[in-house]
Design an enzyme around this catalytic site. Structure first.
Site, short mmCIF file in Angstrom:
data_model
loop_
_atom_site.label_atom_id
_atom_site.label_comp_id
_atom_site.label_asym_id
_atom_site.label_seq_id
_atom_site.Cartn_x
_atom_site.Cartn_y
_atom_site.Cartn_z
N ASN A 52 18.32 46.45 77.24
CA ASN A 52 18.32 45.52 76.10
C ASN A 52 17.41 45.98 74.95
OD1 ASN A 52 19.08 43.24 74.75
ND2 ASN A 52 17.94 41.79 76.03
N HIS A 137 19.96 28.96 84.63
CA HIS A 137 18.87 28.86 83.66
C HIS A 137 18.90 27.55 82.91
CE1 HIS A 137 17.36 33.09 82.60
NE2 HIS A 137 17.79 33.11 83.83
N TYR A 174 9.13 31.29 75.12
CA TYR A 174 10.05 32.11 75.92
C TYR A 174 10.99 31.21 76.74
CZ TYR A 174 12.15 34.49 79.71
OH TYR A 174 13.11 34.92 80.59
N ASP A 224 9.62 31.25 85.16
CA ASP A 224 9.28 32.60 84.71
C ASP A 224 8.14 32.52 83.70
OD1 ASP A 224 9.28 35.23 83.83
OD2 ASP A 224 11.45 35.32 83.45
N GLU A 250 7.66 33.60 88.64
CA GLU A 250 8.06 34.98 88.30
C GLU A 250 7.15 35.59 87.23
OE1 GLU A 250 12.14 35.08 87.09
OE2 GLU A 250 11.86 36.88 85.89
N HIS A 326 17.27 40.64 89.14
CA HIS A 326 17.40 40.26 87.73
C HIS A 326 18.89 40.14 87.41
CE1 HIS A 326 16.39 41.67 83.32
NE2 HIS A 326 16.45 40.36 83.39
N ASP A 330 21.88 40.31 79.58
CA ASP A 330 21.85 41.70 79.10
C ASP A 330 22.22 42.68 80.21
OD1 ASP A 330 19.11 40.38 79.42
OD2 ASP A 330 18.53 42.46 79.67
N GLU A 353 19.80 36.05 90.31
CA GLU A 353 19.80 35.36 89.01
C GLU A 353 21.20 35.42 88.41
OE1 GLU A 353 17.30 37.20 86.08
OE2 GLU A 353 17.39 35.47 84.74
N TRP A 416 5.17 39.97 75.29
CA TRP A 416 6.28 39.05 75.09
C TRP A 416 6.86 38.68 76.44
CZ3 TRP A 416 11.60 39.39 76.21
CH2 TRP A 416 12.31 38.21 75.84
C1 GCO Z 1 14.86 36.91 83.20
C2 GCO Z 1 14.28 37.77 82.14
C3 GCO Z 1 15.01 37.82 80.85
C4 GCO Z 1 14.47 39.01 80.07
C5 GCO Z 1 15.58 39.75 79.43
C6 GCO Z 1 15.07 40.97 78.70
O1 GCO Z 1 14.12 36.55 84.08
O2 GCO Z 1 16.06 36.67 83.14
O3 GCO Z 1 12.91 37.64 82.03
O4 GCO Z 1 14.93 36.63 80.14
O5 GCO Z 1 13.55 38.62 79.13
O6 GCO Z 1 16.50 40.11 80.42
O7 GCO Z 1 16.10 41.77 78.28
MG MG Z 2 12.20 37.28 84.01
#
Ligand code: GCO
Ligand code: MG
Length: 416
Positions: A52, A137, A174, A224, A250, A326, A330, A353, A416
């Site tokens: 990403n 989510h 976030y 997260d 997380e 993950h 993306d 996820e 970030w």
């Molecule tokens: C998650 C991740 C995403 C990332 C993203 C970055 O746990 O799904 O933290 O939100 O920030 O995939 O490209």
């Molecule tokens: Mg994450």
């Protein structure tokens, strides 16, 4: 090994010779990089290489440095090609390299499945479970909105939900979005967001207190922290969340500091997950050996493919650590398909996820996995069961987009 005297039959090394490897960049709602490998007998395999905000770096790594090395090789030598690209390259590891290797590896496993007439989970050793438990989510600008969103996931049959909510006084916290799906890479240059840890630490325990009050004890809840905390702040958060029994907390601290997790562990029994930004077994060796985490999030596309993830998962299994791949948007449907085959087989599976891709993405990448009763189920299509509509993909040209950055209120850069 190629044998020129061999009669070309189905599955011979002559048939399996790689004659084409093509990098496809498309943006059906977001950017994806896909590698298509073709053998002499016309079997095609697909691998995802999406990183990403850095998509073209991987596309170039593949196009300029990997593809010329693939032509003429035996697609059946998955292990040797993996070792060639990793051990043979001198410059090892890193997200760009490992995403490129993953794309090759997944495409070759896809080809192997098609040649064998078997789904990848079968090649790995067969089914360990019917379907992979997934988490959705949910987010909201405040606690009430986030709780409503969690409720909607439960109504749709989700058994596990990640919950994020806005932080008072913080613009663009976030994980919070008014759009249907959370898509952090929004602008050509990084969007600047601000961060305030004390306010965040104040709101998160209240969020989970409310979620348990509204939705009961059974639903699995996840959160997260997205690398924002110092070790002692993370310990404090983990401890304060204990009454609400999270499935996991997380990325509590920046993931490269593996020692930090010792401190969190000393203070709390909240389950910990980390590793979406890792790309090799070496990034999590200390964490796993010392049982400092409960779930490892490194996934196929950023971790060198099925070949490397299989080693990582086995190592994790020895130490009681389970997988929790993950799976944000993306990661393309190609990664999702490959990951689900892995999840269907891997003995120490924890959770997967899952965020819905856009309809445009789903149309570009037709796939056979389906969501039923909170679990994703793979089909029995040989390979990983995900294809690409190249004509449609060509209608969505690459769009430069980067992930946001975060600064503290005094302007200093933060994670970030
Ligand atoms: C998650 C991740 C995403 C990332 C993203 C970055 O746990 O799904 O933290 O939100 O920030 O995939 O490209
Ligand atoms: Mg994450």
């Amino acid at each position: 090994m190629s044998n020129t005297n061999e009669t070309p039959t189905r599955g011979s090394s002559h048939d399996r010779e790689i004659v084409e490897a093509k990098v496809i960049v498309t943006c059906p709602g977001r950017n994806f990089v896909t590698l298509k490998i073709v053998t002499r007998s016309g079997v095609e395999g697909l691998g995802d290489a999406t990183l990403n905000g850095r998509e073209l770096a991987v596309a170039s790594y593949l196009q300029d440095h990997v593809v010329p090395n693939l032509i003429g090789r035996d697609a059946g030598q998955i292990e040797d090609i993996w070792q060639f690209l990793y051990r043979g390259a001198y410059w090892r590891r890193g997200p760009v390299t490992m995403s490129a290797i993953a794309a090759v590896d997944v495409a070759l496993w896809d080809i192997l499945g098609k040649m064998a007439g078997m789904p990848i989970y079968q090649l790995l050793g067969g089914r360990s479970r019917e379907g992979a438990l997934v988490y959705g989510h949910a987010n909201g600008r405040d606690i009430a909105e986030a709780s409503d969103a969690v409720g909607r996931f439960i109504e749709q049959g989700f058994l596990a939900v990640r919950a994020q909510c806005g932080v008072p006084g913080i613009k663009k916290a976030y994980g919070v979005s008014s759009a249907k799906g959370y898509e952090p890479a929004e602008s050509e240059l990084p969007l600047e967001t601000t961060w305030n840890t004390p306010r965040y630490l104040g709101v998160v325990p209240k969020l989970f207190e409310q979620l348990r009050a509204d939705h009961g004890a059974e639903v699995e809840l996840l959160h997260d922290a997205h690398h924002r905390l110092t070790p002692i702040e993370a310990a404090r958060l983990a401890k304060s969340l204990e009454p609400y029994r999270l499935f996991w907390l997380e990325d509590a601290t920046p993931a490269e500091d593996q020692k930090a997790f010792e401190l969190i562990r000393q203070h709390s029994v909240t389950a910990l997950a980390v590793g979406e930004v890792f790309n090799s077994i070496w990034d999590c060796k200390h964490l796993i050996e010392n049982q400092l985490i409960d779930y490892i999030r490194t996934t196929i596309v950023h971790g060198g493919g099925i070949t490397h993830l299989r080693r990582l998962a086995d190592f994790a299994g020895l130490h009681g650590v389970r997988t929790g791949f993950h799976g944000a948007t993306d990661l393309s449907p190609v990664t999702m398909g490959a990951a689900l085959h892995f999840d269907t087989w891997v003995p120490n599976f924890g959770i997967q996820e899952y965020m819905f891709h856009t309809d445009e993405t789903d149309a570009v990448f037709p796939h056979d996995y389906v969501l039923r009763n909170g679990r994703l189920h793979v089909g029995d299509t040989p390979g990983h069961g995900v294809t690409i509509d190249e004509k449609l993909a060509a209608k969505y040209p690459y769009q430069p987009k980067q992930l946001p950055i975060a600064r503290l209120e005094d302007g200093a850069m933060w994670n970030w």
